[in-house]
Design a protein around this motif. Structure first.
Motif, PDB file in Angstrom:
ATOM      1  N   LYS A 234       0.822  -1.217   0.000  1.00 22.01           N
ATOM      2  CA  LYS A 234       0.000   0.000   0.000  1.00 22.01           C
ATOM      3  C   LYS A 234       0.853   1.262   0.000  1.00 22.01           C
ATOM      4  N   ASP A 235       1.983   1.238   0.718  1.00 23.89           N
ATOM      5  CA  ASP A 235       2.839   2.426   0.786  1.00 23.89           C
ATOM      6  C   ASP A 235       3.747   2.572  -0.431  1.00 23.89           C
ATOM      7  N   GLY A 236       3.741   1.587  -1.326  1.00 20.55           N
ATOM      8  CA  GLY A 236       4.535   1.673  -2.542  1.00 20.55           C
ATOM      9  C   GLY A 236       6.012   1.392  -2.354  1.00 20.55           C
ATOM     10  N   LYS A 237       6.407   0.950  -1.172  1.00 22.25           N
ATOM     11  CA  LYS A 237       7.834   0.737  -0.912  1.00 22.25           C
ATOM     12  C   LYS A 237       8.325  -0.641  -1.341  1.00 22.25           C
ATOM     13  N   GLN A 238       7.414  -1.614  -1.413  1.00 22.11           N
ATOM     14  CA  GLN A 238       7.821  -2.957  -1.784  1.00 22.11           C
ATOM     15  C   GLN A 238       6.874  -3.515  -2.844  1.00 22.11           C
ATOM     16  N   LEU A 239       7.399  -4.421  -3.630  1.00 21.19           N
ATOM     17  CA  LEU A 239       6.548  -5.152  -4.553  1.00 21.19           C
ATOM     18  C   LEU A 239       6.796  -6.645  -4.387  1.00 21.19           C
ATOM     19  N   VAL A 240       5.754  -7.417  -4.660  1.00 24.68           N
ATOM     20  CA  VAL A 240       5.792  -8.862  -4.480  1.00 24.68           C
ATOM     21  C   VAL A 240       5.452  -9.528  -5.804  1.00 24.68           C
ATOM     22  N   PHE A 241       6.089 -10.669  -6.087  1.00 26.02           N
ATOM     23  CA  PHE A 241       5.820 -11.412  -7.316  1.00 26.02           C
ATOM     24  C   PHE A 241       6.293 -12.842  -7.129  1.00 26.02           C
ATOM     25  N   LEU A 242       6.012 -13.682  -8.126  1.00 30.18           N
ATOM     26  CA  LEU A 242       6.406 -15.085  -8.079  1.00 30.18           C
ATOM     27  C   LEU A 242       7.629 -15.314  -8.953  1.00 30.18           C
ATOM     28  N   ALA A 243       8.532 -16.150  -8.450  1.00 27.89           N
ATOM     29  CA  ALA A 243       9.683 -16.608  -9.224  1.00 27.89           C
ATOM     30  C   ALA A 243       9.531 -18.111  -9.425  1.00 27.89           C
ATOM     31  N   THR A 244       9.462 -18.535 -10.679  1.00 31.61           N
ATOM     32  CA  THR A 244       9.208 -19.944 -10.993  1.00 31.61           C
ATOM     33  C   THR A 244      10.497 -20.623 -11.421  1.00 31.61           C
ATOM     34  N   GLU A 245      10.698 -21.838 -10.935  1.00 33.28           N
ATOM     35  CA  GLU A 245      11.856 -22.623 -11.329  1.00 33.28           C
ATOM     36  C   GLU A 245      11.470 -24.095 -11.357  1.00 33.28           C
ATOM     37  N   ALA A 246      12.261 -24.872 -12.111  1.00 33.87           N
ATOM     38  CA  ALA A 246      11.989 -26.301 -12.212  1.00 33.87           C
ATOM     39  C   ALA A 246      12.217 -26.971 -10.863  1.00 33.87           C
ATOM     40  N   CYS A 247      11.285 -27.844 -10.475  1.00 29.71           N
ATOM     41  CA  CYS A 247      11.439 -28.582  -9.220  1.00 29.71           C
ATOM     42  C   CYS A 247      12.616 -29.557  -9.342  1.00 29.71           C
ATOM     43  N   HIS A 248      13.349 -29.734  -8.240  1.00 29.61           N
ATOM     44  CA  HIS A 248      14.481 -30.662  -8.245  1.00 29.61           C
ATOM     45  C   HIS A 248      14.010 -32.097  -8.451  1.00 29.61           C
ATOM     46  N   GLU A 249      12.936 -32.471  -7.800  1.00 31.87           N
ATOM     47  CA  GLU A 249      12.366 -33.809  -7.937  1.00 31.87           C
ATOM     48  C   GLU A 249      10.857 -33.673  -8.156  1.00 31.87           C
ATOM     49  N   PRO A 250      10.433 -33.474  -9.408  1.00 28.08           N
ATOM     50  CA  PRO A 250       9.001 -33.274  -9.674  1.00 28.08           C
ATOM     51  C   PRO A 250       8.161 -34.464  -9.224  1.00 28.08           C
ATOM     52  N   THR A 251       7.152 -34.169  -8.440  1.00 36.52           N
ATOM     53  CA  THR A 251       6.229 -35.220  -8.004  1.00 36.52           C
ATOM     54  C   THR A 251       4.796 -34.887  -8.398  1.00 36.52           C
ATOM     55  N   THR A 252       4.360 -33.690  -8.060  1.00 36.94           N
ATOM     56  CA  THR A 252       3.007 -33.265  -8.425  1.00 36.94           C
ATOM     57  C   THR A 252       3.008 -32.229  -9.538  1.00 36.94           C
ATOM     58  N   GLN A 253       4.155 -31.584  -9.812  1.00 36.98           N
ATOM     59  CA  GLN A 253       4.243 -30.576 -10.851  1.00 36.98           C
ATOM     60  C   GLN A 253       5.696 -30.397 -11.257  1.00 36.98           C
ATOM     61  N   ARG A 254       5.898 -29.861 -12.475  1.00 38.28           N
ATOM     62  CA  ARG A 254       7.261 -29.680 -12.988  1.00 38.28           C
ATOM     63  C   ARG A 254       7.928 -28.454 -12.388  1.00 38.28           C
TER      64      ARG A 254
END
Length: 716
Positions: A234-254
């Motif tokens: 709300k104060d504009g000082k920080q932003l949040v987002f997702l960083a996606t990477e390949a799972c080391h040992e995929p079980t339910t998703q890549r």
């Protein structure tokens, strides 16, 4: 029922949504006037909450707060403070009653600024008004008390702002470069835009900011990453987002998902490394939004169903805000101004709804979305809040629409014809960002000679260390062409193209092209396949299955559920492999075109599916694994475990599977002999293989993926 009537000295015109007194006219929400009319029809009687809700919000689930908001609007318009309750009286735990006299009027004349009535009517109105205001001191005290109560309860939930029709006539580019920019948004103060700039044709990007006054750009993230859409605190000082990477040992998703944040002020000084806040390894999450209460909402998917969760930064734990047992969550938006969440959902009846939530998850209202003729019922809506009006906005491609809290849609004047997406408003509500630019892909046709060396498919290099595009396009335009397929037993190639302005089905003999369809504006084609005799094609366009013949005649197949993707058409048995959206949930189904019956195949997340010449079903799941049915259960094709590649699709010819892996290698697998081969390498510009026969192959290549951030505003 009359559309006009009098309540005291107030003239109510339901057809115009207006209340007029002493030549002063107010426009109210249609639902509010419907509540008033319901009370007027039962003048002097107590009307229960249930009766009003059932009459005004038919077939719609809303909370009591919605009715309270309408009552508050009416009391303000009538000058009724809610304490003295001169007009509308509250009966605790029972309902409401209209205490003033009501006079119905069928015939009336309404001028621009005045209402023409007889002298007798004027006198009656004057006497009623005087009798209703015979205690001015009490009324003044009541009004003052009512104002204080409204302030305590919260203005934003009781008194909606008047909606202003949106019109835009000015467009300017903000990031006119050769790169692909995406996911743009304003900072809370409106001074900067923040956007994602992608590396070449890859799916990795960096976050950038641009000062709208100085035009100076700032790189915010230090390294390349697969970063998702961002949201500011709300104060504009920080932003949040997702960083996606390949799972080391995929079980339910890549892929695994890291929720990260960045100090915006520090990043303006020098690029920063994002800080890890939360890791998700076994479920997919998307679209984080930073709320005013310092919690972060995300959409989370387990299996095929989405829900909305709230992550507490202080307590480092999450709670469910919204989930459906039947239906699905499609998208959501958040209003910083009103501290309000808007959800787009599909309920058990298969219809889309707009639902308003408080940040604590309590539901304020739920309304079915009423699609106009321009928008198919199955068109999914991805909205953004309009900060000045109680409404949202969304794009269908070349058209912009507003969406009211009650589910009504209105078209917005839009000065351009290019596809635009992801609208985001400036905090001042007078301009918005959009992403503009075509995805330019072409079709290439190459000879297939499996006896040659693997390098036979590799394009030449004109410069060291730089692989240039040397494939010759089969059908070259500067817009999209895709999903080319050979005609069985013929010389034609079918494909879809945007060259005429919309995605349409085309055929070509190599020298001349012919457009087969005339689908409407903002059409999206999601799968085509030839009939075995080569005389027609089955197409999924705008979530509907259509058989298109070579003379352009058509036959439609009315499915109960929207078609998300057409994979395969077995025209001999007249069945199709489809993804269908069943009550909001995507399911893998087989459809019998003769009997109009569907059969669910399994509940896995399916990327692609085809049948071999001998009728074997082969499908690829979200982990990139290939499966075929077994006598008891489906089995993984082990030799293809690491050959899934980035592309969702694969092709089949006879009993052979063909696809391209992550190393850009074209491979084949013989289902009968269990034989795997690498046939050659393709260039990095190749997206995927679309068809193959005994001598030729067809591929889709990416020429450019230019996207730019533009700003749309009004000159008023």
């Amino acid at each position: 029922m009359a559309k006009q009537y009098w309540i005291g000295g107030f003239f109510i015109d339901v057809s115009r949504n207006q209340i007029t007194q002493n030549n002063q006219t107010q426009t109210l929400a249609p639902k509010a006037l419907a509540v008033l009319t319901c009370l007027a029809e039962n003048q002097g009687k107590v009307v229960s909450h249930e009766t009003i809700l059932a009459k005004v919000w038919q077939n719609t689930v809303v909370s009591p707060n919605t009715l309270q908001r309408s009552i508050a609007q009416l009391r303000k318009a009538l000058g009724d403070d809610g304490v003295g309750q001169i007009y509308i009286k509250t009966h605790a735990k029972q309902g409401y009653s209209l205490e003033s006299d009501v006079r119905w009027q069928d015939n009336y004349t309404l001028k621009t600024d005045s209402i023409e009535t007889s002298d007798e009517t004027d006198k009656d109105a004057e006497s009623i008004t005087q009798s209703n205001t015979s205690k001015p001191a009490l009324a003044a005290i009541s009004i003052l008390t009512g104002i204080i109560i409204l302030g305590i309860i919260g203005y934003q939930y009781l008194e909606p702002r008047q909606t202003t029709p949106l019109t835009f006539d000015t467009l300017r580019s903000l990031t006119a470069t050769d790169d692909k920019e995406f996911d743009a948004g304003y900072t809370p103060d409106g001074q900067y835009i923040v956007f994602h700039r992608y590396l070449d044709k890859q799916c990795i990007n960096k976050l950038w900011a641009k000062n709208l006054e100085t035009q100076q750009e700032f790189q915010l993230t230090k390294d390349w990453g697969a970063y998702g859409r961002h949201s500011f605190s709300k104060d504009g000082k920080q932003l949040v987002f997702l960083a996606t990477e390949a799972c080391h040992e995929p079980t339910t998703q890549r892929n695994c998902y890291d929720l990260v944040n960045l100090d915006f002020e520090q990043a303006l000084e020098s690029p920063q490394q994002p800080n890890l806040m939360l890791q998700c390894e076994n479920s997919q999450v998307k679209k984080p939004m930073w709320l005013n209460n310092n919690a972060i909402t995300l959409m989370q998917r387990n299996s095929n169903r989405w829900k909305l969760i709230s992550y507490s930064i202080d307590q480092h734990e999450s709670t469910d805000l919204y989930a459906l047992e039947e239906g699905n969550l499609i998208d959501y938006a958040y209003s910083v101004t009103d501290d309000l969440i808007a959800l787009i959902t599909i309920k058990g009846d298969g219809n889309q709804y707009i639902e308003l939530l408080k940040p604590d998850g309590s539901i304020l209202s739920s309304h079915r979305i009423q699609n106009p003729q321009e928008i198919p019922k199955s068109q999914l809506i991805y909205p953004a809040f309009d900060p000045l009006n109680e409404q949202l906005i969304f794009s269908t491609g070349r058209q912009l629409f507003s969406l009211s809290y009650e589910g009504d849609i209105a078209k917005i004047n839009f000065p351009i014809t290019d596809r635009m997406e992801l609208p985001v408003f400036h905090p001042d509500g007078k301009r918005l960002l959009l992403i503009k630019g075509p995805y330019d892909n072409d079709i290439v046709q190459l000879p297939l000679n499996q006896k040659e060396e693997p390098s036979s498919l590799k394009p030449t290099q004109q410069q060291p260390f730089e692989q240039s595009l040397t494939y010759t396009s089969f059908e070259r335009t500067n817009l999209g062409e895709d999903h080319a397929m050979f005609q069985p037993g013929g010389e034609l190639i079918a494909f879809w193209s945007e060259r005429s302005g919309e995605e349409q089905l085309w055929i070509s003999d190599g020298n001349h092209s012919q457009q087969l369809t005339q689908f409407p504006i903002d059409t999206y084609i999601r799968g085509i396949d030839w009939a075995a005799d080569g005389q027609s094609l089955l197409v999924s366009a705008n979530n509907v299955l259509t058989q298109v013949f070579l003379d352009s005649s058509q036959k439609h197949f009315p499915l109960e559920y929207p078609v998300v993707r057409l994979f395969h058409w077995d025209s001999k048995n007249n069945s199709a492999l489809l993804l269908l959206r069943v009550k909001g949930v995507v399911k893998f189904m087989e459809y019998d075109l003769n009997n109009a019956k569907t059969r669910e195949i399994n509940d896995k997340i399916i990327l692609w599916a085809l049948k071999s010449e001998d009728g074997q079903l082969i499908y690829k799941d979200h982990l990139g694994q290939f499966w075929h049915p077994g006598p008891v259960e489906d089995k993984v094709i082990e030799p293809l475990t690491h050959q899934g590649g980035k592309s969702k699709s694969f092709v089949m010819n006879g009993n052979m599977i063909y696809a391209i892996n992550d190393e850009q290698q074209l491979w084949s697998y013989d289902l009968q002999n269990d034989t795997f081969k690498i046939l050659g390498e393709v260039g990095k510009e190749v997206d995927y293989l679309t068809d193959i026969n005994q001598t030729q192959l067809l591929m889709t290549i990416q020429v450019s993926a230019k996207k730019e951030v533009v700003e749309l505003s009004s000159s008023d």
